[in-house]
Write a protein that holds these residues in place. Structure first.
Motif, PDB file in Angstrom:
ATOM      1  N   ALA A 195     -18.454  13.641 -39.981  1.00 52.29           N
ATOM      2  CA  ALA A 195     -19.709  13.871 -39.248  1.00 52.29           C
ATOM      3  C   ALA A 195     -20.272  12.555 -38.717  1.00 52.29           C
ATOM      4  O   ALA A 195     -20.761  12.491 -37.579  1.00 52.29           O
ATOM      5  N   PHE A 196     -20.179  11.503 -39.509  1.00 49.81           N
ATOM      6  CA  PHE A 196     -20.658  10.194 -39.052  1.00 49.81           C
ATOM      7  C   PHE A 196     -19.818   9.696 -37.879  1.00 49.81           C
ATOM      8  O   PHE A 196     -20.362   9.156 -36.905  1.00 49.81           O
ATOM      9  N   PHE A 241     -20.855  11.543 -34.883  1.00 44.57           N
ATOM     10  CA  PHE A 241     -22.151  10.986 -34.457  1.00 44.57           C
ATOM     11  C   PHE A 241     -21.945   9.712 -33.635  1.00 44.57           C
ATOM     12  O   PHE A 241     -22.578   9.526 -32.593  1.00 44.57           O
ATOM     13  N   VAL A 294     -20.760  10.657 -30.175  1.00 46.92           N
ATOM     14  CA  VAL A 294     -21.843  11.229 -29.372  1.00 46.92           C
ATOM     15  C   VAL A 294     -22.788  10.133 -28.898  1.00 46.92           C
ATOM     16  O   VAL A 294     -23.170  10.090 -27.721  1.00 46.92           O
ATOM     17  N   VAL A 295     -23.146   9.218 -29.806  1.00 45.24           N
ATOM     18  CA  VAL A 295     -24.047   8.136 -29.430  1.00 45.24           C
ATOM     19  C   VAL A 295     -23.391   7.235 -28.375  1.00 45.24           C
ATOM     20  O   VAL A 295     -24.032   6.853 -27.388  1.00 45.24           O
TER      21      VAL A 295
END
Length: 150
Positions: free
Chosen positions: A134-135, A138, A141-142
């Motif tokens: 998940a990180f 993330f 996405v960032v």
């Protein structure tokens, strides 16, 4: 630069998925040996430890206890295997019961049957891997949203 922040997390996700497969495979092997395997008496041949340093650069060290067992299968084959994280009180010469599947005696386990503990440790490992993935998502996405703002 945004490509780098997309490729590296994707590689890390791939490694994490491989780790999850390894965790699930070993849990399935141990569970199968406990539930439908056969037992034999094994002798502890030796125990030893290995150490590994943290890759994050701090001074922490992880020590892993290994125990080597040897037993004879019902069909007369002598099998020797190495298992990690067994009891620290086990010493050379101890006799223990091992569980194994006849088709894969090299995947035997000397751990006492504890399905709940196996499920909990497998679940915790998979949860950790899930948070890691998940990180990484993330980060992707960032990186992609920051790259589209310019």
């Amino acid at each position: 630069m945004a490509v780098l922040f997309s490729i590296v997390p994707l590689l890390l996700i791939g490694l994490a998925v491989c780790g999850a497969v390894v965790v699930l495979r070993r849990a399935r092997q141990v569970s199968s040996a406990w539930s439908s395997g056969i037992t034999a008496e094994a002798r502890c041949i030796r125990s030893y430890t290995t150490t590994s340093s943290s890759s994050s650069g701090d001074s922490s060290v992880r020590t892993t206890l290994h125990t080597v067992y040897e037993f004879t299968t019902r069909d007369g084959r002598v099998i020797r295997f190495d298992e990690t994280d067994g009891p620290s009180t086990r010493v050379e010469g101890d006799i223990v019961t091992v569980h194994y599947l006849p088709e894969h005696p090299e995947r035997a386990t000397a751990k006492l049957p504890a399905p709940g503990k196996l499920a909990a440790s497998t679940g915790c490992a998979l949860l950790f891997i899930g948070v890691f993935i998940a990180f990484a998502v993330f980060l992707i996405v960032v990186a992609n949203s920051a790259g589209s703002m310019h």
